[in-house]
Design an enzyme around this catalytic site. Sequence first.
Site, PDB file in Angstrom:
ATOM      1  N   GLU A 100       0.823  -1.216   0.000  1.00 50.00           N
ATOM      2  CA  GLU A 100       0.000   0.000   0.000  1.00 50.00           C
ATOM      3  C   GLU A 100       0.857   1.267   0.000  1.00 50.00           C
ATOM      4  OE1 GLU A 100      -2.797  -0.527   3.256  1.00 50.00           O
ATOM      5  OE2 GLU A 100      -4.180  -1.548   1.919  1.00 50.00           O
ATOM      6  N   GLU A 124      -6.414  -8.151  -1.106  1.00 47.50           N
ATOM      7  CA  GLU A 124      -6.900  -8.261   0.277  1.00 47.50           C
ATOM      8  C   GLU A 124      -8.371  -7.885   0.343  1.00 47.50           C
ATOM      9  OE1 GLU A 124      -4.858  -5.759   3.071  1.00 47.50           O
ATOM     10  OE2 GLU A 124      -2.882  -6.204   2.241  1.00 47.50           O
TER      11      GLU A 124
HETATM   12  C1  GAL Z   1      -4.522  -3.243   4.851  1.00 43.61           C
HETATM   13  C2  GAL Z   1      -3.067  -3.695   4.979  1.00 43.61           C
HETATM   14  C3  GAL Z   1      -2.963  -5.038   5.665  1.00 43.61           C
HETATM   15  C4  GAL Z   1      -3.822  -5.074   6.896  1.00 43.61           C
HETATM   16  C5  GAL Z   1      -5.240  -4.725   6.509  1.00 43.61           C
HETATM   17  C6  GAL Z   1      -6.214  -4.796   7.653  1.00 43.61           C
HETATM   18  O1  GAL Z   1      -4.598  -1.876   4.621  1.00 43.61           O
HETATM   19  O2  GAL Z   1      -2.483  -3.786   3.714  1.00 43.61           O
HETATM   20  O3  GAL Z   1      -1.607  -5.294   5.979  1.00 43.61           O
HETATM   21  O4  GAL Z   1      -3.335  -4.164   7.829  1.00 43.61           O
HETATM   22  O5  GAL Z   1      -5.267  -3.428   5.990  1.00 43.61           O
HETATM   23  O6  GAL Z   1      -7.523  -4.480   7.236  1.00 43.61           O
END
Ligand code: GAL
Length: 660
Positions: A145, A300
Amino acid sequence: MRTIRYGGDYNPEQWPEEVWHEDVRLMREAGVDLVSLGVFNWGIVEPAPGEYDFGGLDRIIDLLHANGVGVDLGTPTASPPAWLRRAHPEIRLVDSDGRTMSGGTRHGVCPSAPAFREACASIVERLAARYGAHPAVELWHIHNEFGWGGAECYCPVSERAFHRWLESEYGDIDRLNEAWGTAFWGLVYRSFDQIEAPGAAPPGVNPALQLDWRRFSNDEHIAGYRIQREIIARYSEVPATTNFMVPNCKEMDYFRWAREVDVVSNNHYLVAERPENHIELSMSADLTRGVAGGPWMLMEHSTSAVNWQPRNLAKRPGEMRRNSLAHLARGADGLLFFQWRASRTGAEKFHSAMVPHGGTDTRVWREVASLGRDLKQLSEAVDSEVAAEVAILWDWESWWALELEWRPSVDLRFRERVEAYYVSLWKQHVTVDFVHPEADLRGYKLVVAPSSYLLTDAGAKNLRGYVEDGGRLVVSYFSGIVDEYDVVHPGAHPGALRETLGLWIEEFHPVAEGASLALDSGAVGRIWSEHVRLEGAEVLAAFADGPDAGRPALTRNRLGRGDAWYVATALDDATGLRNLLADVLDSSGVHRPTGAPEQVEIVDRGGLRFLINHTGEYVAVPGLWGIDALDGTPYDGEVPIAAGGVAVVRITEEAPPQGT
Ligand code: GAL
């Protein structure tokens, strides 16, 4: 046949090795075939500068490989080790208020800092040399990110890097003064090093300076990505990605980023308390496809609750499946979660995972395993196109510019208008592509410009050409006003679109907070009214009250073989936008399924039609013949879907659209 990749972030360094064996067994059980590894393990693999310990990583990569699980190998640079912060305190990010970020967490580093870049290059070189040819490694996951936790750094090193960036953009300072319009307030510069980073200051900082600062900051992160990408390419032929945050990161211009990565990947988290949050999910997926220019990967999302919202509502039974399949329908070729196993320690222990704290005798685990089975049935979706006849314009630069200070109204918000149009189209079962204003628009039956405040001459020419060649364009108010330096296009507003729309605007009349305006069509407007003067366009509806009573509110201009519509106020789905768009869609010949309830999401990808029932009721969607791709059920003219359920139909035949 290629498969839909399934898995999540895997952080085995948080667990004793006996747990790893259970992990791979459960991964096989759930159909997991790709995990993101080592995304935050820098402090473990490089315990002291130049000292390495790759033993654990070697063993887990081999174990995953032996169990048929591919690796998306992280470069751990989003979480610099404590020793680096201590040795080089100058790498700490300084925010716009001049506060220096402490450690004890990830991110918070200046993207331009030489010591940070060197340390990144060094660990990446080690990783690439060691694992670049390992057969388990299928993808490189560079950083995490970019831009999260402080996209812009205001330290002296960044300011000097900004000077160099400006010098390479403008060549000499007079060109910059001209472009930025620095005659205003006499804010003229005699050399590049006189320019200050636009941190905390009295209001009225030159908007052109602020826009270039944004462009520069975005480019600094891209430069950091490139350093890593180039090192990896020396050791490995495997593609690389970095996870985007579409559409929730305003600072990163992902149209630019998409040119850098081999695979576009995105992170998306539902805003749990937001009404109709599944529509925002659809928008994220469509925009990600737009920046990718085709299929992409969901790096994710969450199986259930996250841990960082004010109230972290758990997903309801079936909601994760609907979310995942909506991403798939809208172009994702891989569906990964954050994270595989819920952490016991640290900041994210209340975040859901594929394996919850409660283990496998849980609803979440059962849904994870069942989704894994579903995905095996849907491999034919991989790499296939999502059907869309309508495009919405999206431009990060226009978003930045519109939301600088001192606009005619604070209610002018980029996403507010884009989402209004998106939601209305979604509820009419219309799938849209998101495109940049300078993109090739041929092939779309309808193009919508809900909020194109900043429009370059090239963008304006592109839109005009699209209309002249037979396209249909719908433009919302306060579009085509300024160029890329936030300089008003010459003459009356909307300078860039005046001829295309066949009108000009004598004066803006923003509406008071919470007030509304009637149109003679029965529609109700908010936020905006203005004095429109016709120059070829015809009036389709007029304001019935307010400062512009009796004057045009909705117009159409025929130009070449197409036409351009203009909407001079904020209409919403229920107060006029739906009717307006329905007319436009009908007359454009955009195909829409009929007879389906509003909250059933319908998307065609490849030969599959995804029908996602977001209601709590059983529904039956008419007009479809085919076979259920998940369980083989034949459908003969009607598809029944359980409350909250999903049907994926391999279409064999479809009722002709009404009226043909
Ligand atoms: C994202 C991040 C992950 C984790 C996730 C939790 O922004 O890339 O590592 O922290 O959020 O929702």
